[in-house]
Design an enzyme around this catalytic site. Sequence first.
Site, short mmCIF file in Angstrom:
data_model
loop_
_atom_site.label_atom_id
_atom_site.label_comp_id
_atom_site.label_asym_id
_atom_site.label_seq_id
_atom_site.Cartn_x
_atom_site.Cartn_y
_atom_site.Cartn_z
N THR A 1 -43.63 2.12 -10.05
CA THR A 1 -42.68 1.00 -10.04
C THR A 1 -43.07 0.02 -8.94
O THR A 1 -43.08 0.38 -7.76
CB THR A 1 -41.25 1.54 -9.81
OG1 THR A 1 -40.95 2.45 -10.88
CG2 THR A 1 -40.23 0.43 -9.78
N PHE B 1 -39.72 5.37 -17.76
CA PHE B 1 -38.26 5.43 -17.76
C PHE B 1 -37.84 6.90 -17.81
O PHE B 1 -37.11 7.33 -18.69
CB PHE B 1 -37.69 4.65 -18.96
CG PHE B 1 -38.11 3.21 -18.97
CD1 PHE B 1 -37.48 2.27 -18.15
CD2 PHE B 1 -39.16 2.77 -19.79
CE1 PHE B 1 -37.89 0.94 -18.14
CE2 PHE B 1 -39.56 1.44 -19.78
CZ PHE B 1 -38.93 0.53 -18.96
N LEU C 1 -20.68 4.37 -16.18
CA LEU C 1 -19.44 3.63 -15.91
C LEU C 1 -18.35 4.62 -15.54
O LEU C 1 -17.34 4.75 -16.24
CB LEU C 1 -19.06 2.80 -17.14
CG LEU C 1 -19.75 1.44 -17.23
CD1 LEU C 1 -19.63 0.84 -18.62
CD2 LEU C 1 -19.19 0.46 -16.20
N CYS D 1 -35.04 6.88 -6.98
CA CYS D 1 -35.34 5.63 -7.69
C CYS D 1 -34.32 4.53 -7.47
O CYS D 1 -34.66 3.46 -6.97
CB CYS D 1 -35.50 5.91 -9.17
SG CYS D 1 -36.75 7.16 -9.50
N ARG E 1 -33.05 13.23 -2.03
CA ARG E 1 -33.33 11.90 -1.52
C ARG E 1 -32.17 10.94 -1.80
O ARG E 1 -31.74 10.80 -2.93
CB ARG E 1 -34.64 11.36 -2.12
CG ARG E 1 -35.86 11.99 -1.45
CD ARG E 1 -37.14 11.58 -2.09
NE ARG E 1 -37.32 12.21 -3.39
CZ ARG E 1 -38.36 11.99 -4.18
NH1 ARG E 1 -39.28 11.12 -3.81
NH2 ARG E 1 -38.46 12.60 -5.33
C1 UGA Z 1 -33.52 6.89 -12.90
C2 UGA Z 1 -33.34 6.22 -14.27
O1 UGA Z 1 -32.23 6.78 -14.96
C3 UGA Z 1 -34.61 6.39 -15.11
O2 UGA Z 1 -34.47 5.67 -16.33
C4 UGA Z 1 -35.81 5.83 -14.31
O3 UGA Z 1 -37.02 5.97 -15.01
C5 UGA Z 1 -35.91 6.58 -13.00
O4 UGA Z 1 -34.68 6.39 -12.26
C6 UGA Z 1 -37.08 6.02 -12.24
O5 UGA Z 1 -37.01 4.87 -11.79
O6 UGA Z 1 -38.11 6.69 -12.16
P1 UGA Z 1 -33.16 9.37 -12.00
O7 UGA Z 1 -33.27 8.82 -10.63
O8 UGA Z 1 -33.82 10.64 -12.34
O9 UGA Z 1 -33.67 8.29 -13.09
O10 UGA Z 1 -31.66 9.60 -12.19
P2 UGA Z 1 -30.39 9.35 -13.11
O11 UGA Z 1 -30.17 10.55 -13.93
O12 UGA Z 1 -30.34 8.05 -13.76
O13 UGA Z 1 -29.35 9.38 -11.89
C7 UGA Z 1 -29.34 8.34 -10.92
C8 UGA Z 1 -27.95 8.23 -10.36
O14 UGA Z 1 -27.03 7.89 -11.39
C9 UGA Z 1 -27.45 9.54 -9.75
O15 UGA Z 1 -26.88 9.29 -8.50
C10 UGA Z 1 -26.44 10.05 -10.72
O16 UGA Z 1 -25.35 10.69 -10.09
C11 UGA Z 1 -25.97 8.80 -11.43
N1 UGA Z 1 -25.68 9.08 -12.86
C12 UGA Z 1 -26.60 9.71 -13.61
C13 UGA Z 1 -24.49 8.70 -13.39
O17 UGA Z 1 -23.64 8.11 -12.71
N2 UGA Z 1 -24.25 8.97 -14.71
C14 UGA Z 1 -25.16 9.62 -15.49
O18 UGA Z 1 -24.89 9.86 -16.67
C15 UGA Z 1 -26.37 9.99 -14.93
#
Ligand code: UGA
Length: 454
Positions: free
Chosen positions: A123, A156, A268, A278, A345
């Site tokens: 990224t 992604f 949401l 990320c 992290r």
């Molecule tokens: C995130 C993105 O979702 C990916 O699409 C992207 O490729 C990745 O970053 C990246 O840039 O490499 P990730 O960091 O693994 O992936 O995590 P998520 O599952 O999206 O969670 C991120 C944050 O959102 C967490 O703090 C989690 O608590 C929150 N989250 C996650 C929600 O509030 N709702 C959800 O359904 C999932």
Amino acid sequence: MKISVIGTGYVGLVTGVCLASKGHQVICIDKQAEIVNKINSKISPIYEPGLEELLSNVIEKGNLVAATDLKTAVMHTDISIISVGTPFGDGKIDLRYIESAAQEIGNVLKEKNSYHVICVKSTVIPKTTDTLVKNILEGTSGKKAGEFGLAMNPEFLREGKAVEDFMHPDRIVIGAYDEESFETMRKVYEGFFDAPIIKVNLRTAEMIKYTANALLATLISYSNEVSVICEKVGNIDVKEVLEGVTLDKRFNPRVNNQLINPGMVSYLRAGCGFGGSCFPKDVQALSAFSQEMGYSPPMIQATLEINYAQPYRLIERLQEILGTLENKKITVLGLSFKPETDDIRESPSLAIIKGLLAKNAKVIAVDPIAIDNTNKKFPQNDSLYYSVDYKNALKDAEAAILVTPWQDYIKISPQEFKELMKEPILVDGRRVFDKSAFEAAGVRYIGVGLTKNL
Ligand code: UGA
């Protein structure tokens, strides 16, 4: 095709292994011999469901090998996919690993006669590939872009679902310098997936990645902002508010009278803030990049500010009830930034522990797999203990704060809290518990985005 993947972090390794599983010949390059040896011994250096099995498979088939020697790899492959880290440091994105990978590849291109595409998967902020990477490659190789190919193909992948996301992508974004670069990259994904391929220029591909992450992070901060307003008013539950909003068919359509429940809707929801390797880094990098160009992006900055404040709000709510947190035994349930990972992290748990320690509380931090990582973050502290056993950690605690919704924790019954804790107070940082059941069992319930009648 023959592909080099430079950098074997979670993106690089997942990319290499998944491409190899589809029949490509992959060489994974990493500077650390220890990591390379592990990979060649079929041991995944990172935990990612399904990865080790697939790794073992592709090594046995002879489709993947790891090495430290970048030169030989680039010489013998058609494409180099750069997937090195791009951390945020000193107020902006740190591109030093991208620069050195480009330099090393460029040095090899000088001696290589056949066509080679360099694809950035890390990224990176817009203009990195078509300016910085291109200039370095041209400078070191003595060739002009066009003689070699250039592409930007963002990932992604969600941690914990990275293999699944790679194998079943919703879209494949290919930013390309020219037609030949695009065609080469298209072949990498040919017959692989039926996902739409989005063909764009290099900087658009870079911007798509940032916009996607910043949007998801903004949904979380927006929900948390609404939660604060609900708390201020009193007797409005943000959970009901957001459910009421997201049942709108534009967010959540019905097919055959069944709600689809798109994954996006789960961003949401109010909680204790977003974390991970990320969202925080990417949103900060986008904001810093925009400011560098003379535009302070108010919405993106607010997303960060709200997220920074959110964990501390939970502590304030608790303090309002307990008066002081000094010497109070408080259990932090969950340390990783989300369940099914040991990654801490930017996890809200770190801010919560810091905040509690600053108020001289006694903290018991619980997690099934993230204790070692958390321990490294906090220097020896007499007020911070760890336990993998939540029962042990809740025993005689004055309050518990749910941070990571691990299955084992969200299943804890109100009765269990009541039996184990002194005068149980539960701060539900994820809004996963049933308030009335807890109150009926004699547990004082504090939920994000919910306060009593004022
Ligand atoms: C995130 C993105 O979702 C990916 O699409 C992207 O490729 C990745 O970053 C990246 O840039 O490499 P990730 O960091 O693994 O992936 O995590 P998520 O599952 O999206 O969670 C991120 C944050 O959102 C967490 O703090 C989690 O608590 C929150 N989250 C996650 C929600 O509030 N709702 C959800 O359904 C999932």
